[in-house]
Design an enzyme around this catalytic site. Sequence first.
Site, short mmCIF file in Angstrom:
data_model
loop_
_atom_site.label_atom_id
_atom_site.label_comp_id
_atom_site.label_asym_id
_atom_site.label_seq_id
_atom_site.Cartn_x
_atom_site.Cartn_y
_atom_site.Cartn_z
N GLU A 284 0.83 -1.21 0.00
CA GLU A 284 0.00 0.00 0.00
C GLU A 284 0.87 1.26 0.00
O GLU A 284 0.54 2.25 -0.66
CB GLU A 284 -0.93 0.00 1.22
CG GLU A 284 -1.94 -1.14 1.25
CD GLU A 284 -2.86 -1.13 0.04
OE1 GLU A 284 -3.17 -0.03 -0.46
OE2 GLU A 284 -3.27 -2.22 -0.41
N ASP A 366 3.73 -3.92 -5.87
CA ASP A 366 4.34 -5.18 -5.43
C ASP A 366 5.86 -5.10 -5.53
O ASP A 366 6.58 -5.56 -4.63
CB ASP A 366 3.84 -6.34 -6.30
CG ASP A 366 2.45 -6.81 -5.91
OD1 ASP A 366 1.96 -6.42 -4.83
OD2 ASP A 366 1.82 -7.55 -6.70
#
Length: 440
Positions: A284, A366
């Site tokens: 995040e 990611d």
Amino acid sequence: MFFQEQMPAIPWLPLFLVFLTCMEVFERYLSYRQWRRNCSPEIPPEVKELVKEDTFKKSQAYNRDKRLFSMVESVVQFARMFLMLYLFAYPQIWRWAGIVGGENEYVQSLTFLSMTMTIDYVSSIFFEIYGIFVIEEKHGFNKMTPMLFVSDQIKTTALTLVIGFPVVCGVIWLIKWGGKQFYVWLWGATMVFTIAMSMLYPNLIAPLFNKFEPLNNEELRKKIEDLAASLKFPLKKLFQMDGSKRSAHSNAYFYGFWWAKRIVIFDTLLKLQDNEILAVLAHELGHWYHGHTTQMMVLGSVQIFFVFWVFGFALYTPSMFESFGFGDTRAVIVGLFLFSCIYSPVNHAVDLMLTLLVRKNEFQADRFAVAMGKADDLWAALKQVHADNLGDCNPDPLYSWYHHSHPPLVQRLQAIEAAKDDEATKGLLKGINGKSSKDD
């Protein structure tokens, strides 16, 4: 601004009905492809090493039920919309609304909206109830009680009346007052409203539906604060939310302005290991580091401006109103409704492009987590969350490309593995370290 006198009479309704039908056929084709995948008992080779056979079977059953149910719902809603347009039901509803509102456009518009929203609600509430209390309940996800469901419906309706209806009146007034340049004023007002809601929603509206409290796990709190501090992330508050009162699905997100961010973790996510939760949050934070939220805000702002600008050409266009059966009516709310119909092909194309962009951003976030040294923990967290949520283990490539903003699990895990020794990841790590050192 308005060139309605020069525009040829275009058969807008037949064209929209053709588009609506084509989109429904295409969507159901994609859904059928995915449903067939979910009916297969064979575990795809690339998935065998990632999920247990029992989990795969449960995932297949859950997604098969959801897909079939969504196809039935979509066909019913398509038929309702098609018939209401084809039989000119909306112009009739507008005339009925005029009996209440008379010549007052504001009252008639709100009455028209109330009637159409009631029809939408009645046609969809059964599907919502069935989805929650049958599908989700059957597969162990539903935690919502009937009383909580009713309470949510009442609160949502009340918020629509308290916030939505005044906004509608404001939009009508602003368009009438703004003249040929109304789209500029309307865009500016929308931006102000968006900023205001970004402050009001988490502080006043969201607490009406869920309980937010400081994260109870002090050790985990300290680890998250240290992670945020290492990146100069402006973390001001850290909450856990009682998502389990409605569903067993898990999630985490952050919100707030650039200088004051808040992180919210669903209580259902807290059963992961601390390092796995940190990996999810690192993902995040990757969105924040790469400016994805700002990127989407800017794109959304540009898109809204473009839509309002194009709407200026369509507003009061006789052929649009006449084709849909509204005759001499030139009400703003009717124009907005009709424009939303004829603009939908463009909207579908834009939504697809945004889906592709968001998917790219997910890979990038990611990679950021990998650069932060969280590759193995993120791998484990994604597998666990995917298994807990019974995520689709057998996605159809075309369905996934068109619908999924988040890449399929296999693609994400493969990308994480490839990013471990990738030069781009090493360059990103240098950038992260350089930024932190510079800020210090």
